[in-house]
Design a protein around this motif. Sequence first.
Motif, PDB file in Angstrom:
ATOM      1  N   GLY A  36       0.782  -1.237   0.000  1.00  0.00           N
ATOM      2  CA  GLY A  36       0.000   0.000   0.000  1.00  0.00           C
ATOM      3  C   GLY A  36       0.808   1.278   0.000  1.00  0.00           C
ATOM      4  O   GLY A  36       0.846   1.973   1.016  1.00  0.00           O
ATOM      5  N   GLY A  97       6.310   7.693  11.495  1.00  0.00           N
ATOM      6  CA  GLY A  97       5.167   7.064  10.835  1.00  0.00           C
ATOM      7  C   GLY A  97       4.087   6.712  11.850  1.00  0.00           C
ATOM      8  O   GLY A  97       4.310   6.727  13.070  1.00  0.00           O
ATOM      9  N   ALA A  98       2.915   6.379  11.308  1.00  0.00           N
ATOM     10  CA  ALA A  98       1.852   5.865  12.181  1.00  0.00           C
ATOM     11  C   ALA A  98       2.317   4.580  12.837  1.00  0.00           C
ATOM     12  O   ALA A  98       1.899   4.235  13.943  1.00  0.00           O
ATOM     13  CB  ALA A  98       0.591   5.618  11.365  1.00  0.00           C
ATOM     14  N   THR A  99       3.227   3.876  12.173  1.00  0.00           N
ATOM     15  CA  THR A  99       3.735   2.602  12.714  1.00  0.00           C
ATOM     16  C   THR A  99       4.315   2.784  14.109  1.00  0.00           C
ATOM     17  O   THR A  99       4.031   2.002  15.015  1.00  0.00           O
ATOM     18  CB  THR A  99       4.823   2.039  11.760  1.00  0.00           C
ATOM     19  N   LEU A 102       1.614   3.586  16.675  1.00  0.00           N
ATOM     20  CA  LEU A 102       0.888   2.377  17.090  1.00  0.00           C
ATOM     21  C   LEU A 102       1.719   1.572  18.087  1.00  0.00           C
ATOM     22  O   LEU A 102       1.219   1.134  19.121  1.00  0.00           O
ATOM     23  CB  LEU A 102       0.587   1.496  15.863  1.00  0.00           C
ATOM     24  N   TYR A 123      -5.225  -4.502  10.380  1.00  0.00           N
ATOM     25  CA  TYR A 123      -3.938  -4.060   9.850  1.00  0.00           C
ATOM     26  C   TYR A 123      -2.889  -4.831  10.637  1.00  0.00           C
ATOM     27  O   TYR A 123      -2.928  -4.852  11.867  1.00  0.00           O
ATOM     28  CB  TYR A 123      -3.783  -2.549  10.020  1.00  0.00           C
ATOM     29  N   ASN A 168      -9.614   0.868  12.939  1.00  0.00           N
ATOM     30  CA  ASN A 168      -8.945   1.452  11.779  1.00  0.00           C
ATOM     31  C   ASN A 168     -10.050   2.007  10.885  1.00  0.00           C
ATOM     32  O   ASN A 168     -10.855   1.263  10.357  1.00  0.00           O
ATOM     33  CB  ASN A 168      -8.122   0.369  11.069  1.00  0.00           C
ATOM     34  N   ASN A 172      -8.368  -0.337   6.252  1.00  0.00           N
ATOM     35  CA  ASN A 172      -7.501  -1.135   5.381  1.00  0.00           C
ATOM     36  C   ASN A 172      -7.606  -2.572   5.882  1.00  0.00           C
ATOM     37  O   ASN A 172      -7.369  -2.810   7.071  1.00  0.00           O
ATOM     38  CB  ASN A 172      -6.058  -0.627   5.513  1.00  0.00           C
ATOM     39  N   ASP A 200      -6.815   4.273  14.415  1.00  0.00           N
ATOM     40  CA  ASP A 200      -5.824   4.453  13.350  1.00  0.00           C
ATOM     41  C   ASP A 200      -6.567   5.072  12.157  1.00  0.00           C
ATOM     42  O   ASP A 200      -7.368   4.401  11.498  1.00  0.00           O
ATOM     43  CB  ASP A 200      -5.240   3.067  13.024  1.00  0.00           C
ATOM     44  N   VAL A 202      -5.179   6.749   9.390  1.00  0.00           N
ATOM     45  CA  VAL A 202      -4.204   7.216   8.397  1.00  0.00           C
ATOM     46  C   VAL A 202      -4.852   7.547   7.044  1.00  0.00           C
ATOM     47  O   VAL A 202      -4.286   8.306   6.273  1.00  0.00           O
ATOM     48  CB  VAL A 202      -3.022   6.228   8.195  1.00  0.00           C
ATOM     49  N   TYR A 203      -6.042   6.990   6.778  1.00  0.00           N
ATOM     50  CA  TYR A 203      -6.721   7.309   5.506  1.00  0.00           C
ATOM     51  C   TYR A 203      -7.851   8.311   5.728  1.00  0.00           C
ATOM     52  O   TYR A 203      -8.841   8.315   5.003  1.00  0.00           O
ATOM     53  CB  TYR A 203      -7.242   6.019   4.837  1.00  0.00           C
ATOM     54  N   SER A 231      -1.037   9.786   9.592  1.00  0.00           N
ATOM     55  CA  SER A 231       0.252   9.696   8.903  1.00  0.00           C
ATOM     56  C   SER A 231       0.329  10.710   7.770  1.00  0.00           C
ATOM     57  O   SER A 231      -0.500  10.667   6.850  1.00  0.00           O
ATOM     58  CB  SER A 231       0.401   8.287   8.333  1.00  0.00           C
ATOM     59  N   LYS A 234       0.707   9.021   4.275  1.00  0.00           N
ATOM     60  CA  LYS A 234      -0.488   8.642   3.507  1.00  0.00           C
ATOM     61  C   LYS A 234      -1.161   9.887   2.931  1.00  0.00           C
ATOM     62  O   LYS A 234      -1.569   9.909   1.777  1.00  0.00           O
ATOM     63  CB  LYS A 234      -1.474   7.900   4.412  1.00  0.00           C
ATOM     64  N   LYS A 242       8.089   8.657   6.540  1.00  0.00           N
ATOM     65  CA  LYS A 242       7.706   8.098   7.842  1.00  0.00           C
ATOM     66  C   LYS A 242       7.463   9.186   8.899  1.00  0.00           C
ATOM     67  O   LYS A 242       8.142   9.233   9.927  1.00  0.00           O
ATOM     68  CB  LYS A 242       8.791   7.130   8.338  1.00  0.00           C
TER      69      LYS A 242
HETATM   70  C1  LIG Z   1      -4.010   1.183   8.556  1.00  0.00           C
HETATM   71  C2  LIG Z   1      -2.585   1.590   8.511  1.00  0.00           C
HETATM   72  N1  LIG Z   1      -2.002   2.060   9.624  1.00  0.00           N
HETATM   73  C3  LIG Z   1      -0.715   2.442   9.642  1.00  0.00           C
HETATM   74  C4  LIG Z   1       0.066   2.361   8.504  1.00  0.00           C
HETATM   75  C5  LIG Z   1       1.512   2.761   8.566  1.00  0.00           C
HETATM   76  O1  LIG Z   1       1.658   4.124   8.378  1.00  0.00           O
HETATM   77  P1  LIG Z   1       3.116   4.784   8.296  1.00  0.00           P
HETATM   78  O2  LIG Z   1       3.651   4.510   6.926  1.00  0.00           O
HETATM   79  O3  LIG Z   1       2.876   6.240   8.541  1.00  0.00           O
HETATM   80  O4  LIG Z   1       3.964   4.170   9.341  1.00  0.00           O
HETATM   81  C6  LIG Z   1      -0.491   1.874   7.319  1.00  0.00           C
HETATM   82  C7  LIG Z   1       0.329   1.731   6.097  1.00  0.00           C
HETATM   83  O5  LIG Z   1       0.007   1.004   5.178  1.00  0.00           O
HETATM   84  C8  LIG Z   1      -1.858   1.492   7.326  1.00  0.00           C
HETATM   85  O6  LIG Z   1      -2.454   1.021   6.215  1.00  0.00           O
END
Ligand SMILES: Cc1ncc(COP(=O)(O)O)c(C=O)c1O
Length: 385
Positions: A36, A97-99, A102, A123, A168, A172, A200, A202-203, A231, A234, A242
Amino acid sequence: MLHPKSAARIQTIPETIFATMSALAVEHNAVNLGQGFPDFDGPGWIIEEAYQAMKAAKNQYAPLHGTRTLREAVAGYYAKSYGIEADTEREITVTSGATEALYASITALIDPGDEALMFEPFYDAHQANVLLAGGTPKYITLHKPDFTFRTEELERLISPNVKLLILNNPQNPLGKVFTREELETLASYAVENDWIVISDEVYEFLTYDDAEHIPIATLPGMRERTITISSTGKTFGLTGWKIGYAVAPPELTAAIRKVHQFTTFAVNTPGQIAMGHALGRLDKYLPEFREQYARKRNMLHNGLLKGQFAPHMPRGSYFMMVDIPSDLGMNDVELAQTLVKQHGVAVIPPSVFYGSSDEGGSMLRLCFAKTDATLQAGLEKLVEV
Ligand SMILES: Cc1ncc(COP(=O)(O)O)c(C=O)c1O
């Protein structure tokens, strides 16, 4: 193979499917409709801002919780778009990043033995982070064909061990946008059972047709118990930078920052400066961004109708689920392998995002954050199956 001295808690963590499928895509020179991220560049004006910041010697550590201008820009659009007032000093944390947001949030909240509810398909980082923290994920299925949840399934999971509900939205891989009614139902369970919600989002800016993104933090009783994560990667199509963030009430933010300080400490400075600038210009940027993705969504959807993979039209995100015709006699993992090796197109088998239901075995996930040429090439290969 893991080193024999690896910690027990990482033994159950699988390799992320995105890395696996992208590696196969490269090996077989396949069109990649799997992972993605856009296969085209982000806006030049944002890249120019980062370049200017680098040339202006903005190259040392940023403050632990993020540059002031980026936190102010986040607070600005939260207030304007959602009516959420967030204190830039005590409620906003910029993360890698959102990663990382989280990871920091889940690590900060989950003790061994705690349970976290999440919707499936999930996710994958949501599940992995709960496992890494020694917690137990519990799954609420978003059922085909309309991807709704059944409250009786949620109620069956209620227990004093549940600490978190992970959401989420937009979702996703389903492309689902939770309705106000659904969010109100979830909020009432969260308040009644005293759960923290990690949302979450991010979208958040990728919704289509009449779908409206509603942050769950805007519902009564939710602001004080919600960590909202997003994020800029995104939002601006610059995933490699990131830069994400978590917005949460002060005590939850303090907990998140405890983990963040020893995970990354701070996030790259020029990128944050550029993203602060970019988030301040959302009004100008968003119409074209959304229009571009709506067009790609329609292109993929219409193209798929010529073949045998029936698409589920997404209302948000940049993913589309398709049904696998039963006469192919393959589940999603088998078909994804066949598609990448024999037909030259990489997709994601979604069964890996389910912990309890087997509904994922009958679908594939496609990503339409791709150039028209990539989409066209992918469609040609999918339609020939
Ligand atoms: C639902 C969801 N959360 C978090 C992320 C990660 O986001 P980032 O790239 O900002 O770490 C993604 C990336 O695909 C995502 O789809």
